[in-house]
Design an enzyme around this catalytic site. Structure first.
Site, PDB file in Angstrom:
ATOM      1  N   ARG A  29      39.700   9.292  41.284  1.00  0.00           N
ATOM      2  CA  ARG A  29      39.970  10.001  40.031  1.00  0.00           C
ATOM      3  C   ARG A  29      41.455  10.086  39.705  1.00  0.00           C
ATOM      4  O   ARG A  29      41.850  10.504  38.620  1.00  0.00           O
ATOM      5  CB  ARG A  29      39.407  11.418  40.106  1.00  0.00           C
ATOM      6  CG  ARG A  29      37.928  11.472  40.322  1.00  0.00           C
ATOM      7  CD  ARG A  29      37.463  12.904  40.349  1.00  0.00           C
ATOM      8  NE  ARG A  29      37.581  13.528  39.043  1.00  0.00           N
ATOM      9  CZ  ARG A  29      36.663  13.479  38.099  1.00  0.00           C
ATOM     10  NH1 ARG A  29      35.540  12.831  38.309  1.00  0.00           N
ATOM     11  NH2 ARG A  29      36.847  14.077  36.942  1.00  0.00           N
ATOM     12  N   ASN A  56      42.386  20.199  36.070  1.00  0.00           N
ATOM     13  CA  ASN A  56      42.095  18.848  35.583  1.00  0.00           C
ATOM     14  C   ASN A  56      41.909  18.971  34.074  1.00  0.00           C
ATOM     15  O   ASN A  56      41.080  19.746  33.619  1.00  0.00           O
ATOM     16  CB  ASN A  56      40.811  18.351  36.261  1.00  0.00           C
ATOM     17  CG  ASN A  56      40.295  17.057  35.665  1.00  0.00           C
ATOM     18  OD1 ASN A  56      41.033  16.312  35.032  1.00  0.00           O
ATOM     19  ND2 ASN A  56      39.017  16.784  35.863  1.00  0.00           N
ATOM     20  N   LYS A  96      39.153   6.436  37.698  1.00  0.00           N
ATOM     21  CA  LYS A  96      37.761   6.028  37.477  1.00  0.00           C
ATOM     22  C   LYS A  96      37.134   6.735  36.281  1.00  0.00           C
ATOM     23  O   LYS A  96      36.429   6.144  35.493  1.00  0.00           O
ATOM     24  CB  LYS A  96      36.959   6.317  38.746  1.00  0.00           C
ATOM     25  CG  LYS A  96      35.498   5.919  38.665  1.00  0.00           C
ATOM     26  CD  LYS A  96      35.349   4.433  38.779  1.00  0.00           C
ATOM     27  CE  LYS A  96      33.914   3.983  38.663  1.00  0.00           C
ATOM     28  NZ  LYS A  96      33.858   2.554  38.311  1.00  0.00           N
TER      29      LYS A  96
HETATM   30  O1  M6R Z   1      32.527   6.025  32.911  1.00  0.00           O
HETATM   31  P1  M6R Z   1      32.622   5.202  31.669  1.00  0.00           P
HETATM   32  O2  M6R Z   1      31.701   4.053  31.661  1.00  0.00           O
HETATM   33  O3  M6R Z   1      32.488   6.036  30.419  1.00  0.00           O
HETATM   34  O4  M6R Z   1      34.097   4.631  31.677  1.00  0.00           O
HETATM   35  C1  M6R Z   1      34.600   3.896  30.608  1.00  0.00           C
HETATM   36  C2  M6R Z   1      35.881   3.201  30.978  1.00  0.00           C
HETATM   37  O5  M6R Z   1      36.865   4.127  31.321  1.00  0.00           O
HETATM   38  C3  M6R Z   1      35.676   2.248  32.160  1.00  0.00           C
HETATM   39  O6  M6R Z   1      34.681   1.311  31.902  1.00  0.00           O
HETATM   40  C4  M6R Z   1      36.992   1.507  32.485  1.00  0.00           C
HETATM   41  O7  M6R Z   1      37.318   0.629  31.451  1.00  0.00           O
HETATM   42  C5  M6R Z   1      36.841   0.787  33.824  1.00  0.00           C
HETATM   43  N1  M6R Z   1      38.017   0.975  34.611  1.00  0.00           N
HETATM   44  C6  M6R Z   1      36.602  -0.672  33.662  1.00  0.00           C
HETATM   45  O8  M6R Z   1      36.545  -1.350  34.863  1.00  0.00           O
END
Ligand code: M6R
Length: 599
Positions: A27, A100, A594
């Site tokens: 995170r 956060n 993440k």
């Molecule tokens: O948890 P989410 O699918 O909503 O996240 C969306 C994006 O933050 C996520 O896909 C990001 O682009 C990744 N790091 C891609 O690998």
């Protein structure tokens, strides 16, 4: 985006908190800190960098106590250094907070607090929370937190301790927070992995809820102080799923477990030639589908649009969640908003969902993390069931999202009373096997990666369903190898990007067999004519395209609808091996987190 863990109980607190932080490191990993109360004083240790740096510093200190909070930071306000690391303490060093989110009115509050004599030591927006609670503290931590919250504008997942009180006070608005219920011990955390080893019983806090947690008890109230009774949920994930199981990185493990992950997404959803989903609204009355998401999930949304239009024959639009929320979109009660999110916590996606709900749209979530905020706010949902995805770069969630979207399109078609393509269903059922075949190319892909590890730029090209795959391949490479990469529809290059092509430009073509193959071949020839270096993803028995390519990666031949699932695999592996050969921290790429729970 920032990870919080807190504990109250009899276990050895420091290793427990450090271990929890380690599990939340995905995170954010700019700095970290820990604060333990021994009922006489607060002991705090902070370090710049990863949790391992904090752990080294903690070793030389004695941090005993029964109550503690800890934090791993993803910097928003203020550079990643020790002063800006959480926990933040008040002037008297009697209370500590971890936060956060973003406090939007922090500047005004800082001015106010400074006038009152508070000494603000960091550049963060978060520190003012500690001073605000101090300002209102009169031997009642909960009351002081409540008063402080009245002045705060913005998003928070917040935990506060005071040296004189045997409790942790937590509050949530916009940033996730869970309570873990143990035997004579309690936990708080931003996410399940931090506490899974200790308890599987969790309570999800909602926005504007405050909880007071003591060793054997928790009381949850709203901002007005009214008590709220909440269910305790049982987590189905297990600890082994959170481990690397011998793989060098979580990303590699997650790529390799895609056959099983996709089998789990499909499980029970195809039966007797029918698609089984539970959608709690009348799908026949749909006028239009709007899909919103961010990052990788947005790429799967683009593929979903194809499916919904070609299979379900419903107009579908795709929007970046961050754009949708601020552009006064026209949405009605006849529309369905599909939100796609691995984490179920992405702030922009959540905000887009809420915007659509205000406009009366029906909502459906395609989400991996069970119990996450999005899953609790949508009308209906499809869980991905791929297990925890820990590597910051999304892999198995992407392929699973494509599968879920395909199931959704087929389901809508079926519910409209039409026949659905039984052959497609059969092929879909078999896709875990084909993914397995695609994964067998790993060694070859590693060799290709070695050839291009020093390249400074990449182009990724694809057409139709495989244009979003090109975008996804480019995103994977950017995020973990820090190499500049662009994804384009292959035919678009002649409208600009072709100017970039020379012998130093690797061009990855997603060129598996389909009705556009001849067109792709022409696009390849255009690149070849300008000395571009072609890496081609081709179907197993291809002969023609391979002649044009400098490096080829073969994948099993599947029908067009399933090609994005198969073609994503070599691109994930290519990015992985390039980043690994560069010696980079694949699972924790710089500047990324993440779960993006801030705007
Ligand atoms: O948890 P989410 O699918 O909503 O996240 C969306 C994006 O933050 C996520 O896909 C990001 O682009 C990744 N790091 C891609 O690998």
């Amino acid at each position: 985006m920032c990870g919080i863990i807190g504990y109250i109980g009899n276990k050895d607190i420091t290793p427990l908190l450090l271990d929890g932080l380690q599990k939340l490191e995905y995170r954010g990993y700019d700095s970290a800190g820990i604060c333990v109360s021994d009922k006489q004083q607060l002991k705090t240790v902070k370090a710049k960098g990863k949790i391992s740096e904090l752990a080294k510093k903690v070793k030389s200190k004695t941090l005993n106590g029964a109550i503690g909070i800890a934090h791993t930071r993803w910097a928003t306000h203020g550079e990643p250094n020790e002063a800006n690391a959480h926990p933040h303490l008040d002037c008297k060093q009697e209370l500590a907070i971890v936060h956060n989110g973003i406090i939007e009115n922090h500047q005004a509050l800082t001015e106010l607090l400074k006038k009152e004599g508070h000494k603000i030591k960091s550049q963060t927006d978060s520190e003012i929370i500690a001073h605000l609670v101090e300002k209102f503290y009169k031997n009642d931590l909960e009351a002081a937190v409540r008063q402080a919250l009245k002045l705060i504008e913005g998003a928070f997942g917040l935990a506060v301790i005071h040296k004189d009180e045997n409790k942790i006070v937590v509050a949530r608005k916009g940033s996730p927070l869970i309570i873990g219920v143990g035997e004579n011990e309690m936990f708080i955390a931003s996410d399940i992995p931090a506490i899974l080893e200790h308890t599987k019983r969790v309570i999800y806090l909602n926005d504007n809820e405050i909880a007071v947690i003591t060793q054997g008890k928790y009381i949850i109230t709203n901002l007005e102080g009214e008590q709220i009774n909440k269910e305790v949920d049982e987590i189905k994930w297990n600890v082994e799923q959170m481990e690397k199981k011998g793989f060098k990185h979580f990303m590699l493990k997650e790529i390799m477990e895609q056959p099983e992950a996709i089998a789990n997404t499909l499980r029970g959803r195809i039966k007797d030639g029918k698609v089984k989903l539970t959608v709690d609204f009348d799908i026949q009355k749909i006028n239009r589908i709007i899909i919103t998401a961010c990052g990788t999930s947005w790429h799967s949304a683009l593929i979903g649009k194809h499916f919904l239009e070609s299979i379900a024959q419903i107009p579908a639009e795709v929007d970046y969640a961050s754009e949708f929320r601020y552009r006064s979109p026209i949405v009605s009660s006849e529309d369905v908003m599909v939100v796609i999110s691995q984490s179920g916590e992405t702030a922009d996606t959540l905000a887009a969902l809420r915007e659509a709900k205000v406009k009366q749209a029906k909502t459906l979530g395609i989400v991996n993390v069970v119990g996450s905020t999005i899953t609790r706010e949508v009308d209906s949902g499809i869980y991905l069931h791929v297990g925890p995805e820990i590597g910051v770069a999304s892999t198995k969630a992407f392929t699973s999202q494509v599968v879920a979207l395909l199931l959704l399109a087929l389901y809508i078609r079926q519910q409209q009373g039409h026949e659905i393509d039984k052959d497609l269903l059969k092929q879909l059922d078999k896709i875990p096997y084909q993914i397995n075949q695609a994964l067998k190319q790993a060694d070859n892909i590693k060799e290709v990666a070695a050839k291009f590890v020093d390249s400074k730029n990449f182009l990724y090209l694809g057409r139709g369903l495989n244009f979003p795959v090109a975008l996804e391949g480019a995103l994977k490479l950017k995020e973990i190898s820090y190499i500049h990469a662009e994804g384009y529809p292959a035919a678009e290059i002649k409208h600009g990007p072709i100017a970039l092509i020379d012998e130093d430009m690797p061009v990855v073509f997603v060129a598996t067999k389909n009705n556009l193959s001849q067109k792709i071949i022409s696009n390849m020839q255009e690149v070849k004519a300008r000395d571009g270096n072609i890496i081609a993803i081709v179907s197993q028995d291809d002969k023609e395209i391979s002649k044009l390519a400098d490096s080829i990666i073969k994948v099993p031949e599947v029908i067009d609808e399933l090609s994005p699932i198969i073609n994503a695999i070599p691109l994930q592996l290519l990015a992985y091996y390039i980043a690994d050969l560069k010696g980079l921290d694949v699972d924790k790429p710089r500047n990324l987190a993440k779960s993006v729970t801030v705007e």
